[in-house]
Design a protein around this motif. Sequence first.
Motif, PDB file in Angstrom:
ATOM      1  N   TRP A  61       5.350  12.363  -9.820  1.00  0.00           N
ATOM      2  CA  TRP A  61       5.260  13.822  -9.800  1.00  0.00           C
ATOM      3  C   TRP A  61       6.653  14.445  -9.819  1.00  0.00           C
ATOM      4  N   ALA A  62       7.550  13.935  -8.962  1.00  0.00           N
ATOM      5  CA  ALA A  62       8.900  14.488  -8.900  1.00  0.00           C
ATOM      6  C   ALA A  62       9.660  14.268 -10.201  1.00  0.00           C
ATOM      7  N   ARG A  63       9.355  13.172 -10.895  1.00  0.00           N
ATOM      8  CA  ARG A  63      10.057  12.847 -12.134  1.00  0.00           C
ATOM      9  C   ARG A  63       9.869  13.943 -13.185  1.00  0.00           C
ATOM     10  N   GLU A  64       8.722  14.595 -13.175  1.00  0.00           N
ATOM     11  CA  GLU A  64       8.475  15.676 -14.135  1.00  0.00           C
ATOM     12  C   GLU A  64       9.506  16.790 -13.958  1.00  0.00           C
ATOM     13  N   CYS A  80       0.834  -1.206   0.000  1.00  0.00           N
ATOM     14  CA  CYS A  80       0.000   0.000   0.000  1.00  0.00           C
ATOM     15  C   CYS A  80       0.868   1.255   0.000  1.00  0.00           C
ATOM     16  N   THR A  81       1.915   1.255   0.808  1.00  0.00           N
ATOM     17  CA  THR A  81       2.829   2.396   0.832  1.00  0.00           C
ATOM     18  C   THR A  81       3.510   2.576  -0.517  1.00  0.00           C
ATOM     19  N   LYS A  82       3.975   1.497  -1.078  1.00  0.00           N
ATOM     20  CA  LYS A  82       4.687   1.556  -2.354  1.00  0.00           C
ATOM     21  C   LYS A  82       3.791   2.061  -3.475  1.00  0.00           C
ATOM     22  N   GLN A  83       2.604   1.464  -3.608  1.00  0.00           N
ATOM     23  CA  GLN A  83       1.748   1.757  -4.762  1.00  0.00           C
ATOM     24  C   GLN A  83       0.905   3.018  -4.589  1.00  0.00           C
ATOM     25  N   LEU A 121       4.309   6.141  -2.406  1.00  0.00           N
ATOM     26  CA  LEU A 121       5.623   6.453  -2.972  1.00  0.00           C
ATOM     27  C   LEU A 121       5.576   6.651  -4.481  1.00  0.00           C
ATOM     28  N   LYS A 122       4.910   5.766  -5.192  1.00  0.00           N
ATOM     29  CA  LYS A 122       4.904   5.875  -6.657  1.00  0.00           C
ATOM     30  C   LYS A 122       4.260   7.164  -7.153  1.00  0.00           C
TER      31      LYS A 122
END
Length: 277
Positions: free
Chosen positions: A101-104, A89-92, A95-96
């Motif tokens: 969002w940060a990847r943009e 749940c935390t991962k999907q 975090l993802k």
Amino acid sequence: MNSNRHVLGLSGGRDSAALAIYMRQRYPEIDVEYFFTDTGKELPEVYDYLTRLEGYLGKPIRRLNPDRDFDFWLKSYKNYLPSAQSRWCTKQLKLKPFEKWAREYLEAGDTVISYVAIRSDEEYREGYQSNKDKLLVRLPFKEASIDKSGVIEILEGSGLGLPAYYDWRTRSGCTFCFFQQKIEWVRLRERHPEAFEEAKLYEKSAIEHGSPFTWSQGESLSDLEQPERQAQIREEHERRLERAKARLQSNPLRPRQTVDLDDVYGGAAKACLTCHK
């Protein structure tokens, strides 16, 4: 021209809210972007608190929603409930969405500086571990030696205070967080019976599909909600609470020290950093 992006994730909990206030008060020149990753299974009190925090900060808190909801991922994981051994749940759901969002920003060449609310009295905790050169993590509370009492002082001094659910629970995040203590499940049933019933349905389906986990370690919610079992849980909690109060050392500089469930059960070290801040 590349730039620095300053971001701060909010869980709807005490520590991250205090950090947002701290950054606004101490570093008003930094344009911090606040975000909340919404699982869709949060307590109503969490949304109310975030709205109040937006009012104090004077700027919106960006909602990051996962591409797929809890039900999708539950099915993907063969109807096995998330657990301390498998925190999908935390991962999907947490975090993802943040990483996407940060990847943009990162792909545009920007540097992302993420502020995380780990306190100075949490030596056992680490922040989000980035494998990106331009995704940096800062821990302002550790740097300024701010502990739990300091966090509470920040919230009280701002007038915002603690989230309402701290009256009966210390876990922000999902209503059916598996890190809850048994007394918190009992109180969830009292305060939000519809959420408790939903958790029971998820658990029943998971057990039928062979999941080795229940939401609360060692017993199902159906067993936990039995009147005699609830009475046992309440009695045990009161005994633990009295022992925790007796251990609390008197501090004349901070006479209003409080005892919360993490003090009673020592569970903070086991909690999910992403959800429980």
